[in-house]
Write a protein that holds these residues in place. Structure first.
Motif, PDB file in Angstrom:
ATOM      1  N   HIS A   1      43.475  37.218  14.733  1.00 57.35           N
ATOM      2  CA  HIS A   1      44.412  37.402  13.620  1.00 57.35           C
ATOM      3  C   HIS A   1      45.578  38.327  13.970  1.00 57.35           C
ATOM      4  CE1 HIS A   1      42.230  35.052  10.639  1.00 57.35           C
ATOM      5  NE2 HIS A   1      41.129  35.508  11.200  1.00 57.35           N
ATOM      6  N   LEU A   2      45.687  38.703  15.249  1.00 51.92           N
ATOM      7  CA  LEU A   2      46.880  39.385  15.764  1.00 51.92           C
ATOM      8  C   LEU A   2      47.373  38.562  16.951  1.00 51.92           C
ATOM      9  CD1 LEU A   2      45.873  43.166  15.604  1.00 51.92           C
ATOM     10  CD2 LEU A   2      47.615  42.006  14.223  1.00 51.92           C
ATOM     11  N   PRO A   3      48.096  37.477  16.705  1.00 55.41           N
ATOM     12  CA  PRO A   3      48.500  36.550  17.769  1.00 55.41           C
ATOM     13  C   PRO A   3      49.224  37.259  18.915  1.00 55.41           C
ATOM     14  CG  PRO A   3      49.007  35.639  15.613  1.00 55.41           C
ATOM     15  CD  PRO A   3      48.579  37.061  15.384  1.00 55.41           C
ATOM     16  N   GLY A   4      48.821  36.909  20.133  1.00 55.98           N
ATOM     17  CA  GLY A   4      49.441  37.489  21.322  1.00 55.98           C
ATOM     18  C   GLY A   4      48.790  38.775  21.784  1.00 55.98           C
ATOM     19  N   SER A   5      47.864  39.315  21.012  1.00 58.95           N
ATOM     20  CA  SER A   5      47.182  40.551  21.402  1.00 58.95           C
ATOM     21  C   SER A   5      45.976  40.235  22.280  1.00 58.95           C
ATOM     22  CB  SER A   5      46.711  41.321  20.167  1.00 58.95           C
ATOM     23  OG  SER A   5      45.673  40.616  19.499  1.00 58.95           O
ATOM     24  N   THR A   6      45.539  41.238  23.018  1.00 55.52           N
ATOM     25  CA  THR A   6      44.322  41.134  23.815  1.00 55.52           C
ATOM     26  C   THR A   6      43.451  42.346  23.506  1.00 55.52           C
ATOM     27  OG1 THR A   6      45.469  39.989  25.612  1.00 55.52           O
ATOM     28  CG2 THR A   6      43.341  41.004  26.130  1.00 55.52           C
ATOM     29  N   PHE A   7      42.251  42.108  23.021  1.00 54.47           N
ATOM     30  CA  PHE A   7      41.310  43.196  22.722  1.00 54.47           C
ATOM     31  C   PHE A   7      40.313  43.314  23.868  1.00 54.47           C
ATOM     32  CE2 PHE A   7      43.230  43.145  18.697  1.00 54.47           C
ATOM     33  CZ  PHE A   7      42.736  44.180  17.902  1.00 54.47           C
ATOM     34  N   VAL A   8      40.188  44.510  24.408  1.00 54.72           N
ATOM     35  CA  VAL A   8      39.268  44.776  25.511  1.00 54.72           C
ATOM     36  C   VAL A   8      38.220  45.779  25.050  1.00 54.72           C
ATOM     37  CG1 VAL A   8      39.036  45.697  27.842  1.00 54.72           C
ATOM     38  CG2 VAL A   8      41.039  44.322  27.236  1.00 54.72           C
TER      39      VAL A   8
END
Length: 333
Positions: free
Chosen positions: A63-70
């Motif tokens: 739901h945060l397009p373009g983000s990457t969660f690590v």
């Protein structure tokens, strides 16, 4: 002021305006486009906090397009290592995470390792309300809580690391209710369940969601519950009449309302906090998120933003007498 000094001042003002314009232009979901968000989980891999955290990351990223969660697991010092890391991080919204609610107790008792004020951190959301339960091994041959209270020999109950909610909940309840229990710490993740099955320990006080499958598989038995709306297990508060014990039970119950939290450091700009909260709300209401949580057996009772912050403040608003009791109960011999 010299012309040179005025020039520097004007230049600084223009530069500040420029940064403000850039920040404004990048506010909202587009701020996270192309950025990496580090999600700190202050426990070992495996176990409830890790499972919830990874699921939250999967759907916040969606739901945060373009983000990457690590995801970065950062266990140690009863979750203080990870919590202090989150609190000390740059307040740009790119470092958030989760830790054990036992740190409410750490702050209340004045633990010298605490490097944060939970009331000032940037609260994003919480995924569940998870009541605590008193669990004994199926082969312990204890039929109810009263029988546990009246045992003439001590049992061993497992807990997580020092300062964890598991250890603190167990310690203060054993102290307030004068239970015949030795508290054995150092069981992370699902180690406590394996320890019960091996006979190393005979019980635990933990979250219901973590032990529901364990009990359903016949390895353990619920004797009492703290908080929640379930009616199949007696509420511990109805089984005791001691005033000090009732206050201790109420303190433990306050923790069950803020389970599986997500938080950032103090000072994240309002627009970025709002974006994170909106993404968290969208994630936890996503039908696919709910379906995955149900498949994993994870109870859900999400809340976002100020509602969570207020629950944390309520948990920390204890009387001086309760704080002194907590300090005494947690005092190491």
């Amino acid at each position: 002021m010299s012309i040179f000094s005025r020039g520097i001042a004007v230049g600084a003002a223009l530069l500040a305006c420029g940064w403000a314009t850039i920040a404004t232009a990048q506010s909202g979901p587009e701020y996270f486009n192309g950025k990496t968000v580090n999600y700190i989980i202050a426990t070992d891999p495996g176990g409830g906090y890790d499972t919830y955290g990874r699921l939250i990351c999967e759907f916040m990223q969606k739901h945060l397009p373009g983000s990457t969660f690590v995801v970065r697991n950062m266990p140690g010092a009863g979750n203080l290592l990870g919590a202090n890391y989150i609190a000390a991080s740059n307040p740009d919204g790119l470092t958030i995470g989760s830790f054990n609610t036992g740190l409410v107790y750490s702050q209340l008792s004045g633990n010298e390792g605490v490097r944060f004020d939970l009331t000032k951190m940037s609260w994003i959301g919480k995924a569940a309300s998870d009541p605590r339960v008193v669990v004994v091994a199926a082969d312990a041959n204890i039929k109810d809580f009263k029988e546990l209270q009246n045992l003439d020999k001590k049992l061993k109950f497992s807990t997580s690391g020092t300062g964890s909610a598991s250890e603190v909940n167990t310690t203060i309840l054993v102290s307030a209710l004068k239970l015949p229990i030795d508290v054995i710490s150092g069981y992370s993740g699902n180690d406590d369940q394996l320890a019960i099955m091996r006979g190393e320990v005979q019980g635990v006080i933990s979250s219901r969601s973590s032990f529901e499958p364990f009990v359903k598989e016949g390895h353990g038995k619920f004797l009492a519950q703290i908080g929640g709306s379930d009616t199949d297990v007696p509420q511990l508060a109805t089984l005791v009449d001691n005033g000090e014990a009732q206050k201790a039970i109420a303190l433990v119950e306050s923790q069950s309302d803020i389970s599986r939290l997500t938080v950032g450091p103090e000072g994240i700009p309002d627009d970025i906090v709002k974006t994170l909260r909106d993404a968290y709300s969208a994630a936890t209401s996503d039908p696919d998120f709910i379906a995955k949580a149900n498949k994993l057996g994870l109870p859900l009772d999400p809340a976002v933003g100020d509602e969570v912050a207020n629950l944390v403040k309520k948990a920390l608003a204890q009387s001086p007498e309760m704080v002194e009791f907590l300090k005494h109960a947690l005092k190491k011999d």
